[in-house]
Enzyme design. Structure first.
Site, PDB file in Angstrom:
ATOM      1  N   LYS A 140      -4.111  -6.169  61.263  1.00 34.63           N
ATOM      2  CA  LYS A 140      -5.290  -6.384  61.506  1.00 34.63           C
ATOM      3  C   LYS A 140      -5.511  -5.556  63.048  1.00 34.63           C
ATOM      4  O   LYS A 140      -4.856  -5.535  63.801  1.00 34.63           O
ATOM      5  CB  LYS A 140      -5.670  -8.185  61.887  1.00 34.63           C
ATOM      6  CG  LYS A 140      -6.959  -8.188  62.409  1.00 34.63           C
ATOM      7  CD  LYS A 140      -7.323  -9.757  62.658  1.00 34.63           C
ATOM      8  CE  LYS A 140      -8.429 -10.078  62.950  1.00 34.63           C
ATOM      9  NZ  LYS A 140      -8.822 -11.742  63.223  1.00 34.63           N
ATOM     10  N   SER A 175     -11.902 -14.135  60.653  1.00 33.80           N
ATOM     11  CA  SER A 175     -12.030 -12.698  60.994  1.00 33.80           C
ATOM     12  C   SER A 175     -10.965 -11.860  60.516  1.00 33.80           C
ATOM     13  O   SER A 175     -11.021 -10.564  60.611  1.00 33.80           O
ATOM     14  CB  SER A 175     -12.238 -12.354  62.365  1.00 33.80           C
ATOM     15  OG  SER A 175     -10.814 -12.997  63.030  1.00 33.80           O
ATOM     16  N   SER A 222      -9.310 -17.948  61.393  1.00 35.80           N
ATOM     17  CA  SER A 222      -9.463 -16.555  61.124  1.00 35.80           C
ATOM     18  C   SER A 222      -8.357 -15.970  60.303  1.00 35.80           C
ATOM     19  O   SER A 222      -8.378 -14.870  59.674  1.00 35.80           O
ATOM     20  CB  SER A 222      -9.561 -15.585  62.445  1.00 35.80           C
ATOM     21  OG  SER A 222     -10.822 -15.775  62.949  1.00 35.80           O
TER      22      SER A 222
END
Length: 468
Positions: free
Chosen positions: A79, A155, A179
């Protein structure tokens, strides 16, 4: 079966037996990522040259019978909140400059590098990871691999989409309010938020001790292996835990027989859950009982802590952007600007009152787990909704926390929590079930998830991109 459908454990076994090579696997994973990118938009960037170079080095080590570590040659994605040496980490924001040396790895990335993993690229995130869906001023909208009109969640939406698509079996995500679990549930993969401190974090998150780093994978075995790699201490994180007392991979063998499981379908009537989501979770809870767990339908003793969470979350965002000049602030996602402004209005006493709520919630859950080994809930009350929206159409809520009431409480308490795919709704969209254990009992979450995978309950395999 294609190489892109294989788990990390199966890839390692194939390398060991000489059935295929890290180069072949990396090439196929990169091709899968390239094909999917126009439709799904899971990547900020692919690091193709670096990936192939690392794959060739891994191939040479395997030919000598000298793998570098536990994940030598396995493709992984990261990420774009986490530092990765040699590449910019832009955090979904046009306010972050690409200039600089970018000479450090985050602790989890460093451990993967030491163990020979092959980095395919950086995955998308909303700006600074602030919300439960993935769209940003930098990279646009990340879409669900099962239906490109729907959100991948967030996220860590890019990471979830990448794993679901077969663009590497492993990804590193972060989770400050759900997330990892939100996008994993929406995309039909496994996601684990470990106990806070189990995976070191550096630099520290602007959202403080709400934020965890953890595995996003095809199944619990891969997650346990990844946690064995990334779960060691790092001197840059003063809050990191000491090494785990044993291997999480070895702990999977114990199963669920005799575990005491509390099933809370609505947190005591506080959450309205879509009927098909509720039905899929209830069926899976029954399978836990079939596997030997003692299951009781009961609820933890707490009311929705959303206001306390907002105080901590919004003040973290305000602190992050505190010194942005006006022209730079105007570049931010409008929703992020809103919560920054709200966070700036809170005072020290508001913050400390939220900390009091957090401590009380932790106490309540500590007592709860004296009776129950695991708490089981739906991961989310809904399945994936329209891409590009922060909340589902017709929602009475303005912020993403309105549809994530099962996830953020356990960031406040720092407990391990995972989502397991347990079926689909009537539109073919994945449903997730959440498993929560007491702090430091990540092994119980992984054991229960693995038992369900062994029983064939969750979804499996990857989503084939259009045109593949």
């Amino acid at each position: 079966m294609q190489l892109t459908d294989l788990t990390a454990v199966r890839l390692l076994d194939g390398y060991r037996k000489g059935e295929f090579s890290p180069v072949e696997v990396t090439e196929e994973a990169l091709e899968r990522a390239r094909r999917a990118q126009p439709r799904v938009n899971a990547f900020v960037r692919l690091t193709e040259q670096d990936a192939l170079a690392r794959a060739r080095e891994s191939e040479r080590r395997w030919r000598r019978g000298e793998p570098a570590g536990l994940l030598d040659g396995v493709p992984v994605t990261v990420k774009d909140i986490l530092l990765m040496r040699g590449h910019p980490t832009l955090r979904g924001s046009t306010t972050v400059s690409q200039q600089g040396s970018w000479h450090e790895d985050a602790p989890s990335v460093a451990r993967l590098r030491e163990h020979g993993a092959v980095f395919l690229g950086k995955t998308t995130t909303p700006e600074f990871g602030w919300k439960g869906v993935t769209d940003s001023p930098l990279s646009g909208i990340t879409r669900n691999p099962h239906d490109a009109s729907r959100t991948a969640g967030g996220s860590s939406g890019g990471s979830a989409a990448a794993v679901a698509l077969g663009a590497g079996p492993l990804s590193l995500g972060t989770d400050g309010g759900g997330s990892i679990r939100i996008p994993a549930a929406f995309c039909g993969i496994f996601g684990l938020k470990p106990t806070y401190g189990r995976v070191p974090i550096y630099p520290a998150s602007p959202f403080g001790t709400l934020s965890h780093t953890g595995p996003m994978t095809r199944d619990a075995v891969d997650a346990a292996l990844l946690l064995d790699v990334i779960g060691g201490p790092d001197p840059r994180d003063w809050s990191a835990l000491p090494p785990a007392p044993g291997s999480f991979t070895e702990a999977l063998k114990a199963g669920v027989k005799g575990l005491r499981v509390a099933y809370s379908p609505t947190l005591g009537g506080q959450v309205a859950v879509q009927p098909r989501v509720a039905a899929a979770v209830r069926r899976t809870v029954a399978r836990l009982a079939d596997l030997g767990a003692y299951v009781e339908e009961t609820d933890p003793d707490f009311s929705d802590p959303v206001e306390a969470f907002h105080t901590l979350w919004f003040t973290g965002a305000a602190r992050l952007t505190e010194r942005f000049p006006p022209h730079r602030r105007q570049l931010l996602d409008p929703g992020l600007r809103e919560i920054c402004a709200q966070g700036a209005r809170y005072g020290a006493l508001d913050y400390l009152a939220a900390v009091d709520v957090r401590m009380d919630l932790g106490r309540r859950m500590g007592r709860f787990h004296e009776t129950y080994d695991l708490l089981v809930t739906p991961t989310l009350p809904v399945t994936a909704f329209e891409a590009g929206a922060e909340v589902p159409a017709g929602s009475a809520h303005r912020r993403w926390t309105g549809w994530t009431p099962f996830t953020y409480p356990f960031n406040l308490t720092q407990q391990p929590a995972a989502t397991v795919p347990v079926g689909t709704d009537g539109d073919g969209l994945p449903v997730g079930m959440q498993l929560v254990a007491a702090r430091h009992r990540d092994d119980l979450v992984l054991r229960a998830a693995h038992a369900l995978y062994e029983a064939g309950v969750p979804l499996s395999g990857s989503v084939t991109p259009a045109g593949s």
